[in-house]
Every structure is written in C-alpha cells, then in structure tokens.
Design a protein around this motif. Structure first.
Motif, PDB file in Angstrom:
ATOM      1  N   UNK A  63       0.864  -1.173   0.000  1.00  0.00           N
ATOM      2  CA  UNK A  63       0.000   0.000   0.000  1.00  0.00           C
ATOM      3  C   UNK A  63       0.903   1.226   0.000  1.00  0.00           C
ATOM      4  N   UNK A  64       0.694   2.092  -0.994  1.00  0.00           N
ATOM      5  CA  UNK A  64       1.500   3.306  -1.073  1.00  0.00           C
ATOM      6  C   UNK A  64       0.637   4.454  -1.590  1.00  0.00           C
ATOM      7  N   UNK A  65       1.253   5.529  -1.971  1.00  0.00           N
ATOM      8  CA  UNK A  65       0.521   6.716  -2.413  1.00  0.00           C
ATOM      9  C   UNK A  65      -0.299   6.466  -3.675  1.00  0.00           C
ATOM     10  N   UNK A  79      -4.713  -1.206  -7.533  1.00  0.00           N
ATOM     11  CA  UNK A  79      -6.034  -0.631  -7.328  1.00  0.00           C
ATOM     12  C   UNK A  79      -5.831   0.810  -6.878  1.00  0.00           C
ATOM     13  N   UNK A  80      -6.099   1.779  -7.749  1.00  0.00           N
ATOM     14  CA  UNK A  80      -5.865   3.179  -7.373  1.00  0.00           C
ATOM     15  C   UNK A  80      -6.855   3.622  -6.305  1.00  0.00           C
ATOM     16  N   UNK A  81      -6.449   4.594  -5.512  1.00  0.00           N
ATOM     17  CA  UNK A  81      -7.306   5.091  -4.440  1.00  0.00           C
ATOM     18  C   UNK A  81      -8.628   5.607  -4.982  1.00  0.00           C
ATOM     19  N   UNK A  82      -8.629   6.184  -6.160  1.00  0.00           N
ATOM     20  CA  UNK A  82      -9.855   6.767  -6.721  1.00  0.00           C
ATOM     21  C   UNK A  82     -10.918   5.718  -7.030  1.00  0.00           C
ATOM     22  N   UNK A  83     -10.520   4.463  -7.188  1.00  0.00           N
ATOM     23  CA  UNK A  83     -11.474   3.402  -7.515  1.00  0.00           C
ATOM     24  C   UNK A  83     -12.145   2.814  -6.278  1.00  0.00           C
ATOM     25  N   UNK A  84     -11.562   3.031  -5.102  1.00  0.00           N
ATOM     26  CA  UNK A  84     -12.086   2.429  -3.881  1.00  0.00           C
ATOM     27  C   UNK A  84     -13.298   3.214  -3.411  1.00  0.00           C
ATOM     28  N   UNK A  97     -14.729  -2.896  -1.607  1.00  0.00           N
ATOM     29  CA  UNK A  97     -15.523  -2.769  -2.831  1.00  0.00           C
ATOM     30  C   UNK A  97     -14.965  -1.621  -3.672  1.00  0.00           C
ATOM     31  N   UNK A  98     -14.856  -1.834  -4.972  1.00  0.00           N
ATOM     32  CA  UNK A  98     -14.257  -0.811  -5.838  1.00  0.00           C
ATOM     33  C   UNK A  98     -14.789  -0.931  -7.248  1.00  0.00           C
ATOM     34  N   UNK A 126      -7.319   2.228   8.948  1.00  0.00           N
ATOM     35  CA  UNK A 126      -7.269   3.688   8.894  1.00  0.00           C
ATOM     36  C   UNK A 126      -6.673   4.172   7.576  1.00  0.00           C
ATOM     37  N   UNK A 127      -5.617   3.518   7.103  1.00  0.00           N
ATOM     38  CA  UNK A 127      -4.992   3.902   5.833  1.00  0.00           C
ATOM     39  C   UNK A 127      -5.958   3.673   4.676  1.00  0.00           C
ATOM     40  N   UNK A 128      -6.631   2.534   4.681  1.00  0.00           N
ATOM     41  CA  UNK A 128      -7.563   2.233   3.595  1.00  0.00           C
ATOM     42  C   UNK A 128      -8.770   3.166   3.621  1.00  0.00           C
ATOM     43  N   UNK A 129      -9.300   3.428   4.798  1.00  0.00           N
ATOM     44  CA  UNK A 129     -10.465   4.320   4.893  1.00  0.00           C
ATOM     45  C   UNK A 129     -10.124   5.754   4.511  1.00  0.00           C
ATOM     46  N   UNK A 130      -8.899   6.174   4.756  1.00  0.00           N
ATOM     47  CA  UNK A 130      -8.502   7.545   4.403  1.00  0.00           C
ATOM     48  C   UNK A 130      -8.050   7.639   2.957  1.00  0.00           C
ATOM     49  N   UNK A 131      -8.112   6.525   2.222  1.00  0.00           N
ATOM     50  CA  UNK A 131      -7.674   6.445   0.817  1.00  0.00           C
ATOM     51  C   UNK A 131      -6.219   6.856   0.674  1.00  0.00           C
ATOM     52  N   UNK A 132      -5.403   6.447   1.635  1.00  0.00           N
ATOM     53  CA  UNK A 132      -3.972   6.682   1.557  1.00  0.00           C
ATOM     54  C   UNK A 132      -3.474   7.893   2.298  1.00  0.00           C
TER      55      UNK A 132
END
Length: 141
Positions: A63-65, A79-84, A97-98, A126-132
């Motif tokens: 998981x990164x930026x 999986x880009x953050x924008x798709x989540x 879900x994405x 927390x990282x996943x919910x904040x989308x990075x």
C-alpha cells in the motif's frame, strides 16, 4: 485454435463438394476433431501442471501513495485510491468494494488480516479508509 477449428470443417466441405478426391474428407474431419479436443483438454492441463508451483502461492500486498498493489504467481494489479468506494472489516479480512479497472462494474478485493496484530489491523483500516492520506500521518509513540 479458433482458426484451425473453423478451417477443418471448411476444408472437409470443399473436399466433399469436389467429389472427395483421394478419400480425404473423413481423415480431415477426424483430425480436426481430435486436434481441437487435444487443444481444449490436454493443453490447458499441461499449462496448469507446468505452472502449479505458482497456483495458490502467497499473495503480497503493498500500500502506497498510488493505491493498493497485489502481486501473486500469475499477475500483479494496482487498485488506485480513486477506484475504492468503501472499506469494511469482515471476519479475518478487510473487504474493499471498488470500481473495476477496465469497466464500471463493482468488484470486491480483500486483504487477509488474521496474522496481523490488532494495532496493525487498525492502522491498515485507517490507511484504507482515508484512501492513503493516513500514510503520511504516522502516530507518534
């Protein structure tokens, strides 16, 4: 494979229309059917047997930026953050879900959490919910 499968009956039909010179209609049809059966049944089994060491192998998550990256024996995906859309905790895993990467269908990815400590699971969530965004907000100890 499709070309060979389509060509065999066409060649047999042309031979039949030409009066079956040399008696080749039946051998061409039988050879085409046997060849297609071989390609559809035996070749996939051989491919799986050849790559069996990578099937069911470990999956690595990073998981990164840019987003959530998964790597396993046959492929790697980002999986880009924008798709989540959302992130949910389920028994032994975190569900993500994405949007599909190549279409607009809703897809589901998961990250197993059984081997993570409770604090590690909370940090991951927390990282996943904040989308990075939480990647840069490390708690001070």
């Amino acid at each position: 494979m499709v070309g060979a499968g389509a060509a065999t009956p066409a060649i047999a039909a042309l031979l039949h229309l030409a009066g079956n010179p040399g008696g080749w209609v039946r051998p061409v049809l039988v050879g085409g059917v046997v060849g297609m059966a071989f390609l559809l049944v035996v070749v996939p089994r051989q491919a799986v047997a050849r790559n069996a060491h990578t099937i069911g192998g470990p999956i690595a998550y990073r998981i990164d930026a840019a987003g959530v990256h998964t790597v396993h024996g046959f492929e790697s995906n980002t999986l880009p953050w924008s798709a989540i859309r959302t992130v949910r905790r389920a028994r032994g895993q975190i569900l993500i879900p994405h949007q599909g990467l190549s279409d607009s269908k809703l897809r589901m990815s998961s990250i197993p959490t059984a081997d993570l400590a409770a604090t590690e699971q909370d940090r991951l969530l927390a990282v996943l919910r904040s989308r990075g965004a939480a990647l840069t907000n490390t708690p001070t100890v």
